[in-house]
Structure formats: structure tokens, C-alpha cells
Design a protein around this motif. Sequence first.
Motif: not given
Length: 305
Positions: A80-108
Motif C-alpha cells: 500500500t505504500g509502494d507506488p510501483l505496485y499501486i501503479e501496476a494494479y491501476l494499469s492492469s485494471l485500465r488495460i483490462a477495462v479497455i480490452s474488454t470494451f474492445l472485445l465487446l465492440l468487436i465481438g457483438y
Amino acid sequence: MASVSETHPANRSNPARWLVVAVPYVWLLLFFAAPFLIIVKISLSETAIALPPYTPLFKGFGAIGEFVSQLDFDNYLFLTGDPLYIEAYLSSLRIAVISTFLLLLIGYPMALAMARAPTMLRPTLVMLVILPFWTSFLIRVYAWIGILKPDGLLTLLFQAIGLLGADDQVQIFRTDYAVFIGIVYSYLPFMVLPLYSALEKMDNTLLEAASDLGCPPWKAFWKITFPLSLPGVIAGSMICFIPITGEFVIPDLLGGADTLMIGKTLWTEFFGNRDWPLASAVAVILLVMLVVPIVIFQNQQKKVA
């Protein structure tokens, strides 16, 4: 008149019935709950130069007080005190959200076209969607390296059709764009199949009735088709979002040094730094993060049922 349970008491004490119910719970206990508890135990230990590389936390069943006194939450405080891990969690969520949106946009549109195709053609289309699963996941990701690298097939194609000069190259490899391409390609079947299952069951007479009442096709889609396909949208989104958040292979092979995802960080802590307690804490927090969309998905399924 006696009820069925009173007439046939065996229905309440049938061993086969309890066995069917118990099997999935035993499976979850052995292959989910027990490994998770082991990871939690390791996350509360301390790093040590040993094999395995952490201090034993609990050696017996009689020393509960000693067990509690040895619990070490420093790993969680460090995360919780190291910005590296916080950025890694946030980056993973960002990539997952964008990827899921792209998958829905193409897959639908793909799923909608499959659902509206002639009945005899639908099994062939489904087979084409799952056809990539016949090849190893790792080999398919490696194939994208040959396509996206600067001197790869994509550069040769663009040069051949005149979009690039003879000395120009496509600079996509080792970027987030390459990661998105690899994720969308790899997870597209997981989005298409739930959508197709929901759309294929839809009653097309509703669309005919809407057309007869003067409803334009685009409005009928948003008023009828999309709402009825929401269970498939939610199922496909959850099936894709959850594993993408912890994805490791695709960002490692296609991403660059700036591509930060928690799965890659987790691998580095386990195998690079050999800090098992810290890596276990990372895994526990990741699992807790993913429990939220799982609970939302389950609640949505209950409402639909």
C-alpha cells in the motif's frame, strides 16, 4: 393427501443426491480454498534465505497464541505504500477495462451475425470461432511477434500496398498497442460465445413486431436486441475482464519495459526476487479485487433467473 417427501422418505436421505451436491464443494475446497489459504499463510510470513524462501508460520495445532503472534502484515503495508505496485494494479485494471470494451465492440457484431445466419450455417460459424483453441495459446502469441515486429509481416504488407516507404517500419511491437492486439485476439472467442448464446435464443418476432409498428432498425436494436442480450454481455465481459487483469504471457511477450501489469510484477517477485511472502500478498490483493466483479456478476445472474 401425503406429500412426496412423506411418502418417499428416501428422497430426503438419498446418498446419491448428497454426493452430487458434495462433489463441487469438495472440488472447490481442494483446488481453490486450500491453495488460497496456503497463499494467505505465505503472505503473512517473512522472507528468508531458505528453501522454501520464507519462515514457517505455523508448525503445530496446539500453539494458537504463538501462531497469532507470528502474523506479519508488513507485506501488505509495503504494497500500500509502494507506488510501483499501486501503479501496476491501476494499469492492469485500465488495460483490462479497455480490452474488454474492445472485445465487446468487436465481438457483438460477430455474435449478432452468427445468430442471424441461416440455421444450417451456425454450427460452422461456431466451429470457426473456437478453431484457434486447437493451437497452443503460447504459439499463437508468438505468431503475433512475427507479425508486429518492425521487420515483420505487417511492415511488409504496408510496404507492398504503398502505405509505408521502403525504409519505414511499423513501430507497434513492444508497446501497449501490441498488448491490446494480443489480448483482443486471444480472448475474442470468450466474448463471442456467451453473446451468441444469448442472441441465438432471442425471439425474432419481437423485431418483426417493432418493424410493423414503424420502429427503425437502430432503435429496435437498442430497445429490444441489446437489452435481451445483456446476460451475454455481462457474462462475456466478466469472463474476459477477470483473467485479463492478471494476464502475464501477453504483456511479457508483446509489451515493452513500460508495460506494467500486476501479473508480470507477480512473476518477477516470485521467480526473479524470490520474495514469496510479498508475491503472495500481491496475489491475495489481486484476488480480492477480482471478487468484486464476480459478486456483481452473480447478483446479476440471480436477477435474471
